[in-house]
Design a protein around this motif. Structure first.
Motif, PDB file in Angstrom:
ATOM      1  N   ARG A 504      67.501  68.308  56.910  1.00  0.00           N
ATOM      2  CA  ARG A 504      66.077  69.003  57.359  1.00  0.00           C
ATOM      3  C   ARG A 504      65.088  69.595  56.760  1.00  0.00           C
ATOM      4  N   ARG A 505      64.981  69.070  55.396  1.00  0.00           N
ATOM      5  CA  ARG A 505      64.035  69.092  54.303  1.00  0.00           C
ATOM      6  C   ARG A 505      63.620  68.022  53.624  1.00  0.00           C
ATOM      7  N   ALA A 506      62.266  67.903  53.305  1.00  0.00           N
ATOM      8  CA  ALA A 506      62.350  66.236  53.275  1.00  0.00           C
ATOM      9  C   ALA A 506      60.852  67.128  51.565  1.00  0.00           C
ATOM     10  N   ARG A 507      61.705  66.029  50.633  1.00  0.00           N
ATOM     11  CA  ARG A 507      60.978  66.239  49.452  1.00  0.00           C
ATOM     12  C   ARG A 507      60.850  65.541  48.762  1.00  0.00           C
ATOM     13  N   LEU A 508      59.826  65.087  47.701  1.00  0.00           N
ATOM     14  CA  LEU A 508      59.204  63.653  46.920  1.00  0.00           C
ATOM     15  C   LEU A 508      60.381  63.503  46.275  1.00  0.00           C
ATOM     16  N   LEU A 509      60.065  61.462  46.287  1.00  0.00           N
ATOM     17  CA  LEU A 509      61.395  61.631  45.466  1.00  0.00           C
ATOM     18  C   LEU A 509      61.215  61.641  44.265  1.00  0.00           C
ATOM     19  N   GLU A 510      61.992  61.742  43.023  1.00  0.00           N
ATOM     20  CA  GLU A 510      60.833  61.209  41.654  1.00  0.00           C
ATOM     21  C   GLU A 510      60.565  60.065  40.874  1.00  0.00           C
ATOM     22  N   ALA A 511      59.684  60.184  40.349  1.00  0.00           N
ATOM     23  CA  ALA A 511      59.119  58.719  39.940  1.00  0.00           C
ATOM     24  C   ALA A 511      60.069  57.938  38.835  1.00  0.00           C
ATOM     25  N   PRO A 512      59.754  56.482  38.930  1.00  0.00           N
ATOM     26  CA  PRO A 512      60.957  55.594  37.959  1.00  0.00           C
ATOM     27  C   PRO A 512      60.554  56.090  36.559  1.00  0.00           C
ATOM     28  N   PRO A 513      61.125  56.380  35.692  1.00  0.00           N
ATOM     29  CA  PRO A 513      61.325  56.702  34.094  1.00  0.00           C
ATOM     30  C   PRO A 513      60.212  56.155  33.778  1.00  0.00           C
ATOM     31  N   GLY A 514      59.080  56.577  32.991  1.00  0.00           N
ATOM     32  CA  GLY A 514      57.916  56.215  32.719  1.00  0.00           C
ATOM     33  C   GLY A 514      56.765  56.657  33.823  1.00  0.00           C
ATOM     34  N   GLY A 515      57.101  57.051  35.306  1.00  0.00           N
ATOM     35  CA  GLY A 515      55.733  56.968  35.704  1.00  0.00           C
ATOM     36  C   GLY A 515      55.887  55.406  36.886  1.00  0.00           C
ATOM     37  N   PRO A 516      55.019  56.021  37.642  1.00  0.00           N
ATOM     38  CA  PRO A 516      54.699  54.655  38.684  1.00  0.00           C
ATOM     39  C   PRO A 516      54.071  53.745  37.678  1.00  0.00           C
ATOM     40  N   GLY A 517      54.761  51.956  38.368  1.00  0.00           N
ATOM     41  CA  GLY A 517      53.848  51.211  37.716  1.00  0.00           C
ATOM     42  C   GLY A 517      52.155  50.615  37.750  1.00  0.00           C
ATOM     43  N   MET A 518      51.526  49.963  37.639  1.00  0.00           N
ATOM     44  CA  MET A 518      50.035  49.580  37.589  1.00  0.00           C
ATOM     45  C   MET A 518      50.592  48.485  39.068  1.00  0.00           C
ATOM     46  N   PRO A 519      49.517  48.891  39.975  1.00  0.00           N
ATOM     47  CA  PRO A 519      49.517  48.143  41.364  1.00  0.00           C
ATOM     48  C   PRO A 519      49.148  46.477  40.889  1.00  0.00           C
ATOM     49  N   LEU A 520      49.758  45.627  42.236  1.00  0.00           N
ATOM     50  CA  LEU A 520      49.707  44.788  41.755  1.00  0.00           C
ATOM     51  C   LEU A 520      49.123  43.702  41.509  1.00  0.00           C
TER      52      LEU A 520
END
Length: 617
Positions: A504-520
């Motif tokens: 019952r507790r929400a959190r954001l998942l950590e981004a992949p290594p190096g951070g989110p990639g560029m949009p498609l």
């Protein structure tokens, strides 16, 4: 009044009503008789003589003239002198002459009696105000506040009693009338009088000076009404005219030439001449109006498209004028230049038509896009439950427009027993966005069967988007769940990070290594990395589009905090087992974040583990 070379003649009997606009300047002339060099509009020359519609109008008018002539002949009584030279019972000899003051008082207009003061050469040096008639006294009592003028004592210098009158045309008119012995005016004159309480009285008149023996009669009428009528005609471009079918004369207000665009040198048109001025498309409406007036004796109206002397549109409203029980003798009409109004109306109607067409086109595109979305948005495979997964999804389109966006999601059981989980958002709205969404979704569904890692699948989707064009961009989270290990491997291509709800507790998942990639679709050859998240029974993973959280004037941290608070709050009492309970939870989250309307498309995909997985936490 001004007349052409042909003067109007009286009909055998008086008309039963007077011309409208009495008091306004009028012009009476025999229609088609030019006061200068004309173009033949009224006299039959020019175009259209062979037009059968014009010939029908000419025949209609000729028939009416014949009816008038028959009516006049039946009632014609020749004038004759009395046989004994007497007038009824009056005694012979000169008639009685009333006193001069009685004559003045009988006049309905204001008259001031002025005596010129002459020098030894017989030239006027001053003017004395020596009397007035009853109309003058009535007007003064009605318009001039008490105490404004000193008491009347008889003879008084005119311009001492009315000092401001000296700055008007009155002195010149008096001087010329005394010098020439001819009537002067009328001319507009304005002056003012100051009352004891500071009130300034404005006098506006049409003045005329008439020599009468050794006296000058200064007459003045309210000229303001006349000028207001003229100004009103010019402001709204309206006028009136009366066409006398018995003798061919036309009597008009001063604005007719402006409304029809006629120069001063051109003759006033008769009704047939008016027909020669209009476009062929207006001949039938003009004929119908004249026919209604003459035959049915009723008011009729139409729009006339004039082509001569200049193009314009005139509203023509006509009524009959006739003797009691007699034929229609005169056609009275009001003419209004409505060119600007009709032009503006045409532009507005064209804009409405174009807007309606654009709306119909947009509705059609939206309907196609909606049907395409319904066709491509997936149903959850029944096999998910066999792999210990429950799923629910909510899609809410933008509320302010009938447009469908590019949000999409996908779940599929792969041959390896792993589960494909993805959610994306193609740029824009409408058919283009739905088309790109479908391409990416179907491409991912096929590529996932290769068994390649999610990093490679995301790179391939990037190639698909890049090949689709410069405007074909999208964001996405691509994941593969390994039931045997309880592992979710996922990539992020410029998309909001998933949310994990645990206990019952929400959190954001950590981004992949190096951070989110560029949009498609932004950068060809872009590489992506994957994050690994181990899940356990009861965990809920929320994938969502940015339309769920983004608000104008906000920032990403604040938007994310709102999402976590909503995810926590809606799960406060726990989420019962079953797909329906998970679906209800997702609907509560979406409603809390967006309310009844959304500023953008909002999509949420919820995945819940139901058991049978290793506990890595």
């Amino acid at each position: 009044m001004e007349r052409g070379t042909g003067n109007a003649t009286e009909g055998p009997r008086p008309m039963r009503d007077e011309p409208v606009g009495a008091g306004a300047p009028i012009s009476t002339t025999r229609a088609g008789t030019a006061t200068g060099a004309g173009d033949g509009i009224g006299d039959g020359a020019g175009r259209g003589e062979g037009d059968p519609r014009l010939q029908a109008l000419e025949a209609l008018l000729a028939e009416q003239r014949e009816e008038i002539a028959r009516y006049a002949a039946e009632r014609s009584v020749p004038a004759r002198e009395p046989r004994d030279g007497r007038c009824g019972s009056l005694p012979p000899g000169p008639p009685p002459v009333p006193p001069a003051q009685e004559l003045l008082d009988a006049l309905p207009i204001a008259v001031m009696v002025v005596v010129p003061v002459l020098d030894e050469r017989g030239e006027a040096t001053d003017f004395c105000y020596v009397g007035q008639n009853a109309a003058t006294l009535e007007h003064s009592a009605r318009s001039v506040p008490p105490g404004t003028l000193p008491p009347w004592t008889g003879r008084v210098p005119l311009f001492e009693r009315f000092p401001n009158m000296a700055d008007t045309p009155v002195p010149r008119l008096l001087t010329e009338a005394q010098r020439t012995g001819r009537v002067q005016g009328p001319e507009p004159a304005e002056w003012s009088l100051s009352s004891p309480d500071g009130l300034v009285v404005r006098i506006s008149s049409e003045v005329r000076v008439t020599p009468c023996g050794g006296l000058l009669l200064l007459t003045w009428e309210h000229g303001q009404r006349t000028r207001m009528e003229e100004a009103a005609q010019q402001l709204v471009r309206v006028c009136w005219a009366e066409w006398n079918l018995g003798d061919g004369t036309v009597e008009t207000s001063s604005g007719l030439r402006d409304v029809l665009g006629l120069p001063a040198s051109q003759s006033l048109p008769d009704l047939l001449g008016l027909g020669r001025m209009v476009a062929p498309v207006s001949l039938v409406p003009l004929y119908q109006v004249i026919s209604d007036v003459l035959a049915h004796k009723r008011v009729a109206e139409c729009d006339l498209q004039l082509v001569r002397p200049s193009a314009r549109i005139v509203r023509f409203v006509a009524e009959p004028v006739r003797p009691e029980h007699g034929p229609v003798w005169t056609v009275r009409a009001v003419l209004h230049d409505v060119t600007d109004d009709r032009y503006s109306r045409a532009l507005a109607e064209r804009a409405v038509r174009e807007a309606r067409t654009q709306r119909q086109r947009a509705d059609m595109v939206a309907e196609v896009a909606e049907r395409l979305r319904d066709a491509v948005l997936p149903r959850f495979p029944a096999e998910l439950a066999l792999h210990g997964i429950e799923a629910a999804a909510v899609y809410r389109p933008e509320a302010n427009a009938a447009r469908v966006g590019g949000d999409w999601y996908k779940t599929r059981i792969l041959p390896s027993g792993q589960v494909l989980i993805a959610l994306g958002d193609a740029r824009g709205h409408g058919l283009d966005a739905v088309t790109l969404m479908a391409k990416l979704r179907y491409a991912l569904a096929g590529l996932a069967f290769t068994g390649e890692l999610v990093e490679q699948l995301t790179g391939w989707l990037n190639m698909v988007a890049c090949d689709d064009g410069d405007e074909s961009t999208a964001t996405a989270v691509i994941g593969r769940y390994h039931p045997d290990r309880g592992l979710l491997r996922w990539t992020c291509a410029g998309h909001p990070l998933p949310v994990l709800l645990r206990d019952r507790r929400a959190r954001l998942l950590e981004a992949p290594p190096g951070g989110p990639g560029m949009p498609l679709g932004v950068l060809p050859g872009e590489t992506y990395t994957a994050a690994e998240t181990f899940l356990r029974s009861g965990d809920v993973v929320l994938l969502y589009s940015d339309g769920l959280i983004e608000r104008r004037g906000s920032d990403l941290d604040r938007d994310s905090s709102r999402l976590l608070e909503a995810a926590d709050g809606c799960a406060g009492g726990g989420i019962p087992a079953g797909d329906d309970a998970l679906d209800a939870y997702v609907h509560r989250v979406v409603h809390q974040l967006t309310g009844p309307h959304t500023e953008d498309d909002a999509t949420v995909l919820a995945i819940r583990l139901t058991g049978g997985v290793a506990d890595h936490w």
